[in-house]
Write a protein that holds these residues in place. Structure first.
Motif, PDB file in Angstrom:
ATOM      1  N   ASN A  15       0.878  -1.157   0.000  1.00  0.00           N
ATOM      2  CA  ASN A  15       0.000   0.000   0.000  1.00  0.00           C
ATOM      3  C   ASN A  15       0.923   1.216   0.000  1.00  0.00           C
ATOM      4  N   SER A  21       1.553   5.334  -0.405  1.00  0.00           N
ATOM      5  CA  SER A  21       1.041   6.695  -0.361  1.00  0.00           C
ATOM      6  C   SER A  21       2.181   7.598  -0.819  1.00  0.00           C
ATOM      7  N   ASP A  54       5.327   6.792   1.584  1.00  0.00           N
ATOM      8  CA  ASP A  54       4.988   5.957   2.719  1.00  0.00           C
ATOM      9  C   ASP A  54       4.551   4.612   2.149  1.00  0.00           C
ATOM     10  N   GLN A 113       3.431   0.594   3.097  1.00  0.00           N
ATOM     11  CA  GLN A 113       3.052  -0.455   4.039  1.00  0.00           C
ATOM     12  C   GLN A 113       3.111  -1.758   3.268  1.00  0.00           C
ATOM     13  N   SER A 132       2.876  -5.973   3.320  1.00  0.00           N
ATOM     14  CA  SER A 132       2.386  -7.129   4.076  1.00  0.00           C
ATOM     15  C   SER A 132       2.747  -8.403   3.325  1.00  0.00           C
ATOM     16  N   THR A 187       5.167 -12.415   7.995  1.00  0.00           N
ATOM     17  CA  THR A 187       5.803 -11.108   8.174  1.00  0.00           C
ATOM     18  C   THR A 187       7.291 -11.216   8.537  1.00  0.00           C
ATOM     19  N   ALA A 190      13.009   0.245   7.026  1.00  0.00           N
ATOM     20  CA  ALA A 190      11.811   0.007   7.837  1.00  0.00           C
ATOM     21  C   ALA A 190      11.829   0.898   9.069  1.00  0.00           C
ATOM     22  N   THR A 191      10.681   1.563   9.311  1.00  0.00           N
ATOM     23  CA  THR A 191      10.518   2.368  10.517  1.00  0.00           C
ATOM     24  C   THR A 191       9.761   1.580  11.582  1.00  0.00           C
ATOM     25  N   GLY A 201       7.188  -3.889   8.491  1.00  0.00           N
ATOM     26  CA  GLY A 201       6.363  -3.729   7.302  1.00  0.00           C
ATOM     27  C   GLY A 201       6.066  -2.301   6.895  1.00  0.00           C
ATOM     28  N   HIS A 202       6.602  -1.329   7.623  1.00  0.00           N
ATOM     29  CA  HIS A 202       6.345   0.077   7.307  1.00  0.00           C
ATOM     30  C   HIS A 202       7.650   0.756   6.911  1.00  0.00           C
ATOM     31  N   TYR A 203       7.624   1.431   5.772  1.00  0.00           N
ATOM     32  CA  TYR A 203       8.798   2.106   5.223  1.00  0.00           C
ATOM     33  C   TYR A 203       8.389   3.512   4.810  1.00  0.00           C
ATOM     34  N   ALA A 204       9.294   4.472   4.992  1.00  0.00           N
ATOM     35  CA  ALA A 204       8.994   5.850   4.605  1.00  0.00           C
ATOM     36  C   ALA A 204      10.280   6.559   4.222  1.00  0.00           C
TER      37      ALA A 204
END
Length: 120
Positions: free
Chosen positions: A40, A42, A49, A51, A53, A57, A84-85, A88-91
């Motif tokens: 996902n 953004s 941003d 996400q 999955s 995981t 990764a922050t 599964g979350h990267y920005a």
């Protein structure tokens, strides 16, 4: 018919590397599906941003290579290393992107994801 190196005609030798590259990319796409990977994304003018999955995981990497590819102007293409922050979350911040549609390629070792996103 005259023989050639490796028993292949010259045109076969020329196309073989391209065919092998296509097979590698297809294998990466199959691996992506097998892992149940989904993204996902953004995207704003100066920030991304992501996400990510997966079925498991534990396979999510700490870093990803992401490419932003402009559909008609390759000079605008960008490559970003995402860290990764959280699981599964990267920005990441980006230098400003022109508005419009972009192709996104997310890559890691033996898999890849592609998407099309819009920058407002």
């Amino acid at each position: 018919m005259a023989g050639s190196a490796g028993g292949r005609r010259p045109d076969e030798r020329r196309h073989l590397p391209a065919g092998l590259a296509i097979n590698r990319e297809l294998a990466r796409d199959q691996r992506t599906a097998a892992l149940g990977l989904r993204a996902n994304i953004s995207l704003s003018k100066d920030h991304i941003d992501l996400q990510l999955s997966a079925s498991d995981t534990a396979i999510l990497p700490s870093q990803l290579k992401l490419q932003l590819l402009h559909p008609t102007r390759s000079g605008l293409d960008r490559q970003v290393l995402l860290t990764a922050t959280a699981p599964g979350h990267y920005a990441s911040r980006l230098s400003p992107l022109p508005a419009g549609y972009w192709h996104v390629l997310i890559e890691h070792a033996d898999w890849r994801l592609t998407q099309r996103v819009s920058v407002p």
